[in-house]
Design an enzyme around this catalytic site. Sequence first.
Site, PDB file in Angstrom:
ATOM      1  N   GLY A   1      28.557  -3.796  19.984  1.00 27.76           N
ATOM      2  CA  GLY A   1      28.748  -3.291  21.121  1.00 27.76           C
ATOM      3  C   GLY A   1      28.763  -5.097  22.104  1.00 27.76           C
ATOM      4  O   GLY A   1      28.521  -4.685  23.221  1.00 27.76           O
TER       5      GLY A   1
ATOM      6  N   HIS B   1      23.054   1.654   9.409  1.00 29.36           N
ATOM      7  CA  HIS B   1      24.043   1.051  10.525  1.00 29.36           C
ATOM      8  C   HIS B   1      22.998   0.201  10.775  1.00 29.36           C
ATOM      9  O   HIS B   1      21.055   0.541  10.936  1.00 29.36           O
ATOM     10  CB  HIS B   1      24.331   2.062  11.285  1.00 29.36           C
ATOM     11  CG  HIS B   1      24.738   1.301  12.625  1.00 29.36           C
ATOM     12  ND1 HIS B   1      24.439   0.893  13.647  1.00 29.36           N
ATOM     13  CD2 HIS B   1      26.117   1.286  12.839  1.00 29.36           C
ATOM     14  CE1 HIS B   1      25.725   0.139  14.760  1.00 29.36           C
ATOM     15  NE2 HIS B   1      26.528   0.879  14.170  1.00 29.36           N
TER      16      HIS B   1
ATOM     17  N   SER C   1      32.862  -4.481  18.235  1.00 31.66           N
ATOM     18  CA  SER C   1      33.918  -5.180  19.231  1.00 31.66           C
ATOM     19  C   SER C   1      35.025  -4.756  18.924  1.00 31.66           C
ATOM     20  O   SER C   1      35.644  -6.085  19.102  1.00 31.66           O
ATOM     21  CB  SER C   1      33.415  -5.814  19.980  1.00 31.66           C
ATOM     22  OG  SER C   1      31.938  -6.190  19.909  1.00 31.66           O
TER      23      SER C   1
ATOM     24  N   GLU D   1      29.621  -5.454   9.487  1.00 28.74           N
ATOM     25  CA  GLU D   1      28.973  -5.771  11.004  1.00 28.74           C
ATOM     26  C   GLU D   1      27.964  -6.804  11.568  1.00 28.74           C
ATOM     27  O   GLU D   1      26.536  -6.569  11.418  1.00 28.74           O
ATOM     28  CB  GLU D   1      28.569  -4.414  11.440  1.00 28.74           C
ATOM     29  CG  GLU D   1      29.447  -2.967  10.664  1.00 28.74           C
ATOM     30  CD  GLU D   1      29.113  -1.744  12.329  1.00 28.74           C
ATOM     31  OE1 GLU D   1      30.811  -1.505  12.385  1.00 28.74           O
ATOM     32  OE2 GLU D   1      28.396  -1.997  12.318  1.00 28.74           O
TER      33      GLU D   1
ATOM     34  N   ASN E   1      32.666   5.388  15.159  1.00 30.69           N
ATOM     35  CA  ASN E   1      31.350   6.218  15.429  1.00 30.69           C
ATOM     36  C   ASN E   1      30.809   6.171  16.797  1.00 30.69           C
ATOM     37  O   ASN E   1      30.406   5.450  17.579  1.00 30.69           O
ATOM     38  CB  ASN E   1      30.050   4.718  14.835  1.00 30.69           C
ATOM     39  CG  ASN E   1      29.034   4.495  15.308  1.00 30.69           C
ATOM     40  OD1 ASN E   1      28.568   5.979  15.406  1.00 30.69           O
ATOM     41  ND2 ASN E   1      28.431   3.575  14.533  1.00 30.69           N
ATOM     42  N   TRP E   2      30.618   7.159  16.993  1.00 36.01           N
ATOM     43  CA  TRP E   2      30.184   7.985  18.366  1.00 36.01           C
ATOM     44  C   TRP E   2      28.843   7.794  18.207  1.00 36.01           C
ATOM     45  O   TRP E   2      28.275   7.718  19.475  1.00 36.01           O
ATOM     46  CB  TRP E   2      30.416   9.550  18.407  1.00 36.01           C
ATOM     47  CG  TRP E   2      31.987   9.604  18.968  1.00 36.01           C
ATOM     48  CD1 TRP E   2      33.652   8.464  18.377  1.00 36.01           C
ATOM     49  CD2 TRP E   2      32.350  10.860  19.019  1.00 36.01           C
ATOM     50  NE1 TRP E   2      34.947   9.790  19.054  1.00 36.01           N
ATOM     51  CE2 TRP E   2      34.152  11.025  19.077  1.00 36.01           C
ATOM     52  CE3 TRP E   2      32.303  12.655  19.620  1.00 36.01           C
ATOM     53  CZ2 TRP E   2      35.087  12.552  19.361  1.00 36.01           C
ATOM     54  CZ3 TRP E   2      32.927  13.734  19.895  1.00 36.01           C
ATOM     55  CH2 TRP E   2      34.443  13.243  20.065  1.00 36.01           C
ATOM     56  N   LYS E   3      28.130   6.987  18.281  1.00 37.48           N
ATOM     57  CA  LYS E   3      26.810   6.862  17.665  1.00 37.48           C
ATOM     58  C   LYS E   3      26.377   8.370  19.036  1.00 37.48           C
ATOM     59  O   LYS E   3      26.294   9.275  18.548  1.00 37.48           O
ATOM     60  CB  LYS E   3      26.672   5.609  18.699  1.00 37.48           C
ATOM     61  CG  LYS E   3      27.162   4.429  18.199  1.00 37.48           C
ATOM     62  CD  LYS E   3      27.380   2.963  18.776  1.00 37.48           C
ATOM     63  CE  LYS E   3      27.588   2.088  17.617  1.00 37.48           C
ATOM     64  NZ  LYS E   3      27.802   1.149  17.802  1.00 37.48           N
TER      65      LYS E   3
ATOM     66  N   GLY F   1      33.027   1.151  17.951  1.00 38.33           N
ATOM     67  CA  GLY F   1      32.279   2.481  18.165  1.00 38.33           C
ATOM     68  C   GLY F   1      32.379   2.505  19.397  1.00 38.33           C
ATOM     69  O   GLY F   1      33.136   3.764  19.822  1.00 38.33           O
TER      70      GLY F   1
HETATM   71  P1  PGA Z   1      31.336  -1.315  18.796  1.00 37.00           P
HETATM   72  O1  PGA Z   1      30.472  -1.518  17.364  1.00 37.00           O
HETATM   73  O2  PGA Z   1      32.605  -1.268  18.420  1.00 37.00           O
HETATM   74  O3  PGA Z   1      30.877  -0.286  19.713  1.00 37.00           O
HETATM   75  O4  PGA Z   1      31.114  -2.554  18.945  1.00 37.00           O
HETATM   76  C1  PGA Z   1      30.313  -1.000  16.251  1.00 37.00           C
HETATM   77  C2  PGA Z   1      29.440  -0.357  15.166  1.00 37.00           C
HETATM   78  O5  PGA Z   1      27.990  -0.777  15.798  1.00 37.00           O
HETATM   79  O6  PGA Z   1      29.521   0.744  14.844  1.00 37.00           O
END
Ligand code: PGA
Length: 220
Positions: free
Chosen positions: A153, A96, A183, A147, A9-11, A204
Amino acid sequence: MKKILIVGNWKSNKTEIETNEWFQRFTIYDLRFTNKEIIICPPFTLLSNLKSSILNHKSFIKLGAQDISPFDEGAYTGEVNGKQIKEFADYVIIGHSERRRYFGESEDIIVKKIEMAQKYELTPIVCVSDIKQAENYTRYTLIIAYEPLFAIGSGNPDTPENANEMAKKIKEIIDAPVIYGGSVTSQNVKSFTQMPSIDGVLPGKASLDANEFASIIEKA
Ligand code: PGA
């Protein structure tokens, strides 16, 4: 052998130039695993670019969007609808926690989005942080991403045991693959994917770096 899903997930990250660099770096790795499905979910602006790169390189990567309009095509300024997404992608992340939190997405909207995804044959990857949310989606064909909020994050992932327990509980109410997100790194990925009820991961931040993402795939 179970099929392992790895969803990057590149956000809200990357320009076209950065995407080309990522793709070049990623394709150096000759990663072909019959039991691993790799999906990248970039921002909408990069779907076309990535689709071309994938076709040109005969890459195994599949594409997903990060969101979908709850409406069909029409007068909905700023929205991207299922028919448009289907030109580029086969998956779509829905609900999300960042969308729930920053954009006020309600369960009603999320259900409408799931229905739109199904209408256009996009597989929804629906994110939940608890069982109560999962209960709203029992009648749909989808992938669930568990999640927990504290893990997103933060560099502080859930324990594999707890994530497995949650995945198991979700599977008791929905017949769906369950992946873990929060994470995930190349260092901890295996601890999650080796769990019996966990079918994959949703990194992410770690998916933004081509070397790290390739390493996650290798180790998953
Ligand atoms: P992260 O994000 O790996 O940066 O914690 C995961 C997500 O929010 O899908």
